[in-house]
Write an enzyme that holds these catalytic residues in place. Structure first.
Site, short mmCIF file in Angstrom:
data_model
loop_
_atom_site.label_atom_id
_atom_site.label_comp_id
_atom_site.label_asym_id
_atom_site.label_seq_id
_atom_site.Cartn_x
_atom_site.Cartn_y
_atom_site.Cartn_z
N PRO A 74 34.26 6.99 49.21
CA PRO A 74 34.96 5.87 49.84
C PRO A 74 36.13 6.38 50.68
O PRO A 74 36.79 7.35 50.31
CB PRO A 74 35.47 5.04 48.66
CG PRO A 74 34.65 5.47 47.49
CD PRO A 74 34.30 6.90 47.74
N LYS A 75 36.36 5.71 51.81
CA LYS A 75 37.47 6.07 52.70
C LYS A 75 38.68 5.19 52.38
O LYS A 75 38.69 4.00 52.66
CB LYS A 75 37.07 5.88 54.16
CG LYS A 75 38.20 6.05 55.16
CD LYS A 75 38.65 7.49 55.23
CE LYS A 75 39.77 7.65 56.24
NZ LYS A 75 41.05 7.07 55.78
N PHE A 76 39.68 5.81 51.75
CA PHE A 76 40.91 5.08 51.40
C PHE A 76 41.88 5.15 52.57
O PHE A 76 42.22 6.24 53.04
CB PHE A 76 41.55 5.70 50.16
CG PHE A 76 40.81 5.43 48.88
CD1 PHE A 76 41.23 4.43 48.02
CD2 PHE A 76 39.68 6.16 48.54
CE1 PHE A 76 40.54 4.16 46.85
CE2 PHE A 76 38.99 5.91 47.37
CZ PHE A 76 39.42 4.90 46.52
N ASP A 77 42.34 3.99 53.04
CA ASP A 77 43.29 3.96 54.14
C ASP A 77 44.70 4.07 53.59
O ASP A 77 45.37 3.06 53.31
CB ASP A 77 43.14 2.68 54.96
CG ASP A 77 42.01 2.81 55.97
OD1 ASP A 77 41.56 3.94 56.20
OD2 ASP A 77 41.57 1.78 56.50
N GLY B 43 35.48 1.98 54.58
CA GLY B 43 34.37 2.80 55.04
C GLY B 43 34.08 3.95 54.11
O GLY B 43 34.47 3.95 52.94
#
Length: 309
Positions: A28-31, A175
């Site tokens: 998972p793309k951590f913002d 994302g």
């Protein structure tokens, strides 16, 4: 030899569809704010993506990192969870805090560290090793540690990754990052891939150019990058809206930020209490366009002074 700051970090290029070839890992793309965490014999150093040292701004993470073995270097994202979602504005407020105010903010807005790579362990540089080896070592290092330092989830199953992609936006994960299992850690290159739901994202306003009442552009900090950037010129209606939102904020000092096609330009800083939805696109230069200002409650965040972390 032990790795020492500043270190360049690996980067990702944007793709439009989910890669599915064999030998891939999905995360998972951590913002949040990109951070390299150094556990050294004489203490802990926390480094932002730009190379800036931000240890004093995150005393909670620095204390937690002391539980890591000496000679450990991690790469990951700092996030702040609020009401079950990732709050990037809160992260920026933490990163911009002065050392005197950082402990209070840490108590009110505790940070978490989502580690997605290990660059060194026991003083040994692991960057030349395959990602699969580094991931196994990362899980070993963090197995007994627990929050606030934890490994990001990872899968090699593209179907599970697709499920994550569809369901995790509900908690603010926008994302996926895709890595090859056989890939070394390539600092400073876009060897990873990232897939986002949209080309829009939230950014934090840390300054403006032009007048406060009708700013020409906004200066922004984007997720995963602590270096301020200047937006494209605001349209007239948005200039008036931005002026009204900026007026109540306590003015800060001056700084310089990168404007596409112009290079470094001066700006006035403001506390990181205002968020904007932006779109990013690339022609010759990466252009950040402000689509709208987001409603924020200044009482929610006690961040002061412009920050680039």
């Amino acid at each position: 030899m032990n790795l020492r700051p500043p270190l360049k970090v690996a980067l990702a290029q944007t793709v439009g569809t989910l890669p599915r070839e064999p030998g891939l890992a999905y995360e998972p793309k951590f913002d949040g704010h990109r951070m390299v965490m150094f556990r050294q014999a004489d203490g802990v150093v926390l480094q932002a993506r730009s190379g800036r040292i931000v240890t004093a701004a995150f005393p909670d993470l620095a204390a937690a990192a002391r539980e890591l073995p000496d000679g450990t270097v991690l790469d990951g994202e700092v996030v702040v969870w609020r009401e079950g979602r990732i709050d990037f504005a809160a992260v920026q407020g933490r990163a911009a805090a002065t050392p005197g105010r950082a402990p209070g903010l840490a108590a009110r807005l505790p940070a978490s560290y989502a580690a997605f790579d290990v660059l060194a362990a026991g003083g040994t540089d692991l960057r030349p090793r395959r990602y699969a080896v580094r991931r196994e070592r990362l899980e070993e290092l963090l197995a007994g540690l627990g929050p606030p330092i934890q490994p990001v989830p990872m899968t090699t199953d593209p179907e599970l990754a697709a499920t994550w992609y569809e369901t995790l936006p509900g908690i603010g994960v926008e994302g996926l990052v895709v890595k090859r299992l056989d890939q070394p850690y390539k600092a400073g290159t876009r060897a990873w891939r990232k897939l986002r739901h949209t080309d829009t994202r939230d950014a934090v306003v840390v300054g403006f150019t032009g007048s406060r009442q009708r700013p020409a552009s906004l200066v922004l900090v984007l997720p995963d990058d602590d270096t301020p950037v200047v937006s494209s010129p605001l349209p007239p209606a948005l200039r008036a809206r931005a002026g009204a939102a900026l007026t109540p904020l306590t003015p800060g000092g001056t700084g310089t930020a990168m404007a596409p096609g112009l290079g470094e330009v001066p700006y006035r800083s403001v506390p990181p209490e205002l968020s904007a939805e932006v779109a990013t696109g690339t022609t010759r230069h990466t252009v950040t366009t402000v689509l709208r200002l987001k409603d924020t409650d200044p009482g929610d965040d006690d961040g002061g002074g412009a920050g680039d972390g």
